[in-house]
Motif scaffolding. Structure first.
Motif, PDB file in Angstrom:
ATOM      1  N   VAL A   1      -9.685  19.827  23.234  1.00 47.88           N
ATOM      2  CA  VAL A   1     -10.620  20.784  23.098  1.00 47.88           C
ATOM      3  C   VAL A   1     -11.719  21.014  24.253  1.00 47.88           C
ATOM      4  CG1 VAL A   1     -12.878  21.364  21.774  1.00 47.88           C
ATOM      5  CG2 VAL A   1     -10.955  20.343  20.646  1.00 47.88           C
ATOM      6  N   GLY A   2     -12.015  22.114  24.723  1.00 47.69           N
ATOM      7  CA  GLY A   2     -12.964  22.304  25.771  1.00 47.69           C
ATOM      8  C   GLY A   2     -13.898  22.864  25.346  1.00 47.69           C
TER       9      GLY A   2
ATOM     10  N   VAL B   1      -4.691  12.312  14.332  1.00 45.74           N
ATOM     11  CA  VAL B   1      -3.668  12.964  15.397  1.00 45.74           C
ATOM     12  C   VAL B   1      -3.187  12.019  16.382  1.00 45.74           C
ATOM     13  CG1 VAL B   1      -4.918  15.314  14.883  1.00 45.74           C
ATOM     14  CG2 VAL B   1      -5.442  13.798  16.941  1.00 45.74           C
ATOM     15  N   ARG B   2      -2.261  12.503  16.946  1.00 41.59           N
ATOM     16  CA  ARG B   2      -1.674  11.397  18.145  1.00 41.59           C
ATOM     17  C   ARG B   2      -2.451  11.506  19.197  1.00 41.59           C
ATOM     18  NH1 ARG B   2      -0.200   7.866  20.370  1.00 41.59           N
ATOM     19  NH2 ARG B   2       1.636   6.797  20.793  1.00 41.59           N
ATOM     20  N   PHE B   3      -2.951  12.530  19.763  1.00 38.90           N
ATOM     21  CA  PHE B   3      -3.851  12.193  20.759  1.00 38.90           C
ATOM     22  C   PHE B   3      -5.038  13.484  20.702  1.00 38.90           C
ATOM     23  CE2 PHE B   3      -5.682  14.364  24.703  1.00 38.90           C
ATOM     24  CZ  PHE B   3      -6.086  13.330  25.297  1.00 38.90           C
ATOM     25  N   ARG B   4      -6.204  13.270  20.866  1.00 39.10           N
ATOM     26  CA  ARG B   4      -7.661  13.896  20.684  1.00 39.10           C
ATOM     27  C   ARG B   4      -8.269  13.864  21.878  1.00 39.10           C
ATOM     28  NH1 ARG B   4      -9.111  12.021  16.064  1.00 39.10           N
ATOM     29  NH2 ARG B   4     -10.243  10.278  16.964  1.00 39.10           N
ATOM     30  N   GLY B   5      -8.464  15.113  22.597  1.00 32.73           N
ATOM     31  CA  GLY B   5      -9.658  14.853  23.585  1.00 32.73           C
ATOM     32  C   GLY B   5     -10.377  16.086  23.599  1.00 32.73           C
ATOM     33  N   VAL B   6     -11.515  15.753  24.109  1.00 34.57           N
ATOM     34  CA  VAL B   6     -12.647  16.644  24.477  1.00 34.57           C
ATOM     35  C   VAL B   6     -13.163  16.417  25.691  1.00 34.57           C
ATOM     36  CG1 VAL B   6     -15.088  17.252  23.421  1.00 34.57           C
ATOM     37  CG2 VAL B   6     -13.415  16.551  22.089  1.00 34.57           C
TER      38      VAL B   6
ATOM     39  N   THR C   1      -7.377  21.881  30.399  1.00 32.54           N
ATOM     40  CA  THR C   1      -5.747  21.596  31.117  1.00 32.54           C
ATOM     41  C   THR C   1      -5.907  20.409  31.692  1.00 32.54           C
ATOM     42  OG1 THR C   1      -6.418  22.751  33.037  1.00 32.54           O
ATOM     43  CG2 THR C   1      -5.318  24.271  31.346  1.00 32.54           C
ATOM     44  N   SER C   2      -6.956  19.685  32.036  1.00 35.53           N
ATOM     45  CA  SER C   2      -6.932  18.310  32.528  1.00 35.53           C
ATOM     46  C   SER C   2      -6.658  17.237  31.471  1.00 35.53           C
ATOM     47  CB  SER C   2      -8.216  17.814  33.224  1.00 35.53           C
ATOM     48  OG  SER C   2      -9.081  17.912  32.139  1.00 35.53           O
ATOM     49  N   LEU C   3      -6.898  17.776  30.286  1.00 32.88           N
ATOM     50  CA  LEU C   3      -6.084  16.609  29.172  1.00 32.88           C
ATOM     51  C   LEU C   3      -5.057  16.735  28.873  1.00 32.88           C
ATOM     52  CD1 LEU C   3      -9.210  17.778  26.596  1.00 32.88           C
ATOM     53  CD2 LEU C   3      -8.978  15.538  28.100  1.00 32.88           C
ATOM     54  N   LEU C   4      -4.044  17.495  29.379  1.00 32.65           N
ATOM     55  CA  LEU C   4      -2.804  17.596  29.164  1.00 32.65           C
ATOM     56  C   LEU C   4      -2.095  16.285  29.757  1.00 32.65           C
ATOM     57  CD1 LEU C   4      -1.848  21.418  29.887  1.00 32.65           C
ATOM     58  CD2 LEU C   4      -1.494  20.140  27.540  1.00 32.65           C
ATOM     59  N   ASP C   5      -2.645  15.821  30.652  1.00 33.00           N
ATOM     60  CA  ASP C   5      -1.890  14.424  31.353  1.00 33.00           C
ATOM     61  C   ASP C   5      -1.914  13.417  30.276  1.00 33.00           C
ATOM     62  OD1 ASP C   5      -1.585  15.743  33.889  1.00 33.00           O
ATOM     63  OD2 ASP C   5      -3.306  15.272  34.741  1.00 33.00           O
ATOM     64  N   GLU C   6      -2.846  13.509  29.382  1.00 30.90           N
ATOM     65  CA  GLU C   6      -2.827  12.424  28.491  1.00 30.90           C
ATOM     66  C   GLU C   6      -2.138  12.758  27.239  1.00 30.90           C
ATOM     67  OE1 GLU C   6      -7.022  10.676  28.040  1.00 30.90           O
ATOM     68  OE2 GLU C   6      -7.703  11.927  29.749  1.00 30.90           O
ATOM     69  N   ALA C   7      -1.808  13.957  27.036  1.00 25.09           N
ATOM     70  CA  ALA C   7      -1.470  14.237  25.625  1.00 25.09           C
ATOM     71  C   ALA C   7       0.050  13.751  25.704  1.00 25.09           C
ATOM     72  CB  ALA C   7      -1.507  15.491  25.309  1.00 25.09           C
ATOM     73  N   LEU C   8       0.713  13.488  24.327  1.00 26.43           N
ATOM     74  CA  LEU C   8       1.856  13.090  24.448  1.00 26.43           C
ATOM     75  C   LEU C   8       2.575  13.996  23.482  1.00 26.43           C
ATOM     76  CD1 LEU C   8       0.791   9.500  22.896  1.00 26.43           C
ATOM     77  CD2 LEU C   8       1.705   9.938  25.314  1.00 26.43           C
TER      78      LEU C   8
END
Length: 268
Positions: A140-141, A159-164, A181-188
């Motif tokens: 989420v941005g 959820v498996r990964f949650r980022g804001v 899009t910077s959060l994609l590096d942490e998504a699984l």
């Protein structure tokens, strides 16, 4: 689907941000056919006008939730509607997120601002049947921390990964700063076996879709939700035309392999 609006009553009104509310609408009599995640309704503020609004919650008994941001005259009237106000509702309209094609694969949900609203029913549907899907990632941005909608609910989603992340932090913000899009590096997720669902400002969706495709997610499995000025919602008036598409009928959810060449044309 019905061409004439049915009467619904505002049963609950909850502030999300200073300019955004979520309203729960309950039918006053017969209700509309069942909606699916990704679809939208035409909401009629009596005496003001009609506007398309994505469904942000699909509830028992035909009740619906809509998250409305105060922008124009109609959305302002809906935003200000108190409990008990009658609203006309038409629908369901448009294409869905196509969850059936995502079974057993990983899921990446990317939202920008109020774009989380049409993705919320999808997230809820996946969480109700976790065995049907792989890992669920929610990214989420928002412009500022105060612009994040569903803040308490977002923290509760398993959820498996949650980022804001936010563009402009406020005092006390300890989360990520920057573009979503910077959060994609942490998504699984396994790119070749992933379906992505993206909704937000058009520039954000273009950048996210390109990044996902560069990482190996097939373009046909990157679903984006497009917006244009929808008026009739029956593919007759042409106001929502995007090249060969009439988005009230052929959208709002469109696969990136189909949408990419259209989004590349300036002011189309």
């Amino acid at each position: 689907m019905t061409a004439a609006p049915l009467p619904y009553r505002v049963a609950e009104r909850r502030h999300e941000t200073p300019d955004t509310v979520t309203i729960r609408l309950e039918p006053r009599g017969p209700h509309l056919p069942a909606f699916a995640p990704g679809q939208f309704a035409m909401l009629y503020a009596f005496g003001v006008g009609e506007v398309p609004v994505s469904v942000s919650g699909i509830l028992p008994g035909g009740a619906l939730q809509h998250t409305v941001r105060r922008v124009g005259a109609v959305s302002r009237a809906l935003w200000a509607s108190e409990v008990g106000t009658e609203v006309g509702v038409r629908g369901p309209f448009g294409t869905t997120w196509g969850l059936a094609d995502a079974e057993r694969g990983d899921l990446v949900v990317v939202a920008g601002g109020i774009g989380l609203a049409p993705l919320r029913p999808l997230i809820r549907a996946v969480r109700q049947e976790p065995g049907r899907y792989g890992r669920l990632n929610v990214l989420v941005g928002a412009r500022t921390p105060d612009d994040v909608i569903y803040r308490s609910e977002l923290q509760e989603w398993d959820v498996r990964f949650r980022g804001v992340c936010v563009d402009r932090p406020t005092p006390g913000w300890r989360g990520r700063i920057g573009v979503v899009t910077s959060l994609l590096d942490e998504a699984l997720f396994r790119p070749a076996d992933t379906t992505a669902f993206v909704c937000g400002p058009e520039v954000m969706m273009r950048a996210t879709a390109r990044e996902l495709a560069d990482r190996g997610v097939p373009a046909r499995r990157i679903q984006i939700s497009l917006e244009r000025n929808m008026r009739c919602a029956t593919a007759h008036c042409g106001h929502c035309q995007l090249g060969p598409l009439l988005l009230c009928r052929d959208g709002p959810v469109v696969a990136y392999d189909r949408a990419a060449p259209l989004l590349a044309v300036r002011e189309l």
